[in-house]
Design an enzyme around this catalytic site. Structure first.
Site, PDB file in Angstrom:
ATOM      1  NE  ARG A 150      -3.563  -2.259   2.767  1.00 33.15           N
ATOM      2  CZ  ARG A 150      -3.279  -3.429   3.340  1.00 33.15           C
ATOM      3  NH1 ARG A 150      -2.058  -3.631   3.855  1.00 33.15           N
ATOM      4  NH2 ARG A 150      -4.180  -4.384   3.417  1.00 33.15           N
ATOM      5  CE  LYS A 174      -5.998  -0.705   5.015  1.00 31.22           C
ATOM      6  NZ  LYS A 174      -7.343  -0.937   4.414  1.00 31.22           N
ATOM      7  CG  HIS A 247      -5.083   0.682  -4.184  1.00 28.30           C
ATOM      8  ND1 HIS A 247      -4.618   0.509  -2.894  1.00 28.30           N
ATOM      9  CD2 HIS A 247      -6.104  -0.186  -4.323  1.00 28.30           C
ATOM     10  CE1 HIS A 247      -5.340  -0.410  -2.287  1.00 28.30           C
ATOM     11  NE2 HIS A 247      -6.247  -0.856  -3.121  1.00 28.30           N
ATOM     12  NE  ARG A 250      -3.463  -3.669  -1.454  1.00 25.27           N
ATOM     13  CZ  ARG A 250      -2.814  -4.363  -0.527  1.00 25.27           C
ATOM     14  NH1 ARG A 250      -1.499  -4.436  -0.561  1.00 25.27           N
ATOM     15  NH2 ARG A 250      -3.471  -4.996   0.420  1.00 25.27           N
ATOM     16  CG  HIS A 273      -6.130  -8.658   1.017  1.00 21.29           C
ATOM     17  ND1 HIS A 273      -6.311  -9.205  -0.230  1.00 21.29           N
ATOM     18  CD2 HIS A 273      -6.071  -7.312   0.819  1.00 21.29           C
ATOM     19  CE1 HIS A 273      -6.347  -8.249  -1.144  1.00 21.29           C
ATOM     20  NE2 HIS A 273      -6.208  -7.093  -0.528  1.00 21.29           N
ATOM     21  CE1 TYR A 282      -6.697  -7.268  -7.163  1.00 24.52           C
ATOM     22  CE2 TYR A 282      -6.696  -8.456  -5.086  1.00 24.52           C
ATOM     23  CZ  TYR A 282      -6.541  -7.287  -5.796  1.00 24.52           C
ATOM     24  OH  TYR A 282      -6.243  -6.121  -5.138  1.00 24.52           O
TER      25      TYR A 282
END
Length: 306
Positions: A150, A174, A247, A250, A273, A282
């Protein structure tokens, strides 16, 4: 005011305990402030007293119809209210979560955009520039394309985040979760050349805890700087989407890994994730791309069109 303090306490909680990103904090703060302003004119009720299904539902309608916000933005406001109510519920201030009963508007799912592999190969086949911004841009794009990290994770990298001996990059994602991403030889070369360039610019050997990527003014990069740099660098490159953002790299890496046979769990770990559901989009992107190829090239499809 007690109402403002409740919101501030909640924001401190999701920042210090839950480790939400600064961007999420800003979004939640704005959403709660706007809700407080909306219910402030409702018979003088306090914020806590206004946390009822009927008022939250009215607020949802107000955002969509009066303010013209998109379903995605309205859903974000409701998420902020749900999270705030959960916090108040845990503290015993309210007895139930009224926001959880309000259905979020349907948000049309967009398939992720990605850059074509040929376009990226063309980009890296071009001669390397010699000025600092060209070297920095190329190293940043190589890192995003090679790791799928990210933008915030990219900005947060320090020199010691890259372990050339073990061939890994350590990323703080995150929720302050740490993961390691393989460092391929091509990216290792790009980063080595960049580090030589930045030390030449600074005129000294930098310490391990300093930022990996820095602006020409020798400061850590910031979001707008990264966005502008990528748009400028890819402005004339064909085969890329109109949306030239960090992004998209990514999405590009995830799509290429899936096309090359990587399993979803490996892609999930690489991208950081929290759940497999976020990675499964995806598969839809790959199927959609296959459908386009089929409709334009398969003899049965072309025959049917004729």
């Amino acid at each position: 005011m007690a109402e403002i303090k409740l919101i501030d306490d909640f924001l401190d909680y999701i920042s210090g305990v839950r480790r939400y990103s600064p961007r999420t904090l800003d979004l939640y703060s704005d959403a709660l402030s706007r809700f407080a302003a909306f219910v402030g004119a409702e018979d003088g009720k306090t914020l806590v007293e206004s946390l009822k299904f009927s008022l939250i539902r009215s607020y949802e309608v107000h955002l969509a119809d009066k303010e013209g916000l998109s379903p995605k933005t309205v859903s974000l406001h409701l998420s902020a209210l749900r999270s705030f109510c959960r916090y108040l519920l845990r503290r015993g201030i309210i007895k139930s979560n009224p926001a959880a009963q309000v259905k979020r508007p349907k948000v049309e799912k967009r398939l992720p955009e990605f850059f074509r592999q040929e376009a990226m190969e063309k980009y890296f086949a071009e001669p390397r520039g010699t000025d600092y911004m060209k070297v920095l841009s190329r190293a940043v794009i190589a890192t995003l394309y090679g790791t799928g990290m990210r933008r915030a994770e990219l900005i947060g990298l320090n020199i010691d985040s890259v372990n050339f001996a073990r061939k890994v990059i350590r990323v703080h994602g995150k929720g302050d979760k740490v993961r390691e991403i393989p460092l391929v030889d091509t990216l290792s070369e790009e980063l080595s050349l960049y580090l030589q360039q930045v030390e030449s610019m600074t005129g000294r050997e930098r310490s391990h805890d300093e930022p990996l990527f820095v602006t020409p003014s020798k400061k850590r990069m910031y979001p707008v700087f990264v966005d502008r740099m990528i748009k400028s660098e890819l402005a004339t490159l064909g085969g890329v989407t109109e949306r030239k953002s960090p992004h998209v790299f990514r999405h590009t890496l995830a799509t290429e890994l899936l096309d090359d046979g990587a399993d979803l769990h490996s892609i999930k770990d690489t991208l950081g994730h929290s759940s497999l559901a976020a990675t499964q989009i995806y598969t839809h992107a790959t199927i959609e791309q296959l459908r386009k190829v089929y409709l334009t090239a398969h003899p049965r499809a072309t025959k049917h069109r004729d």
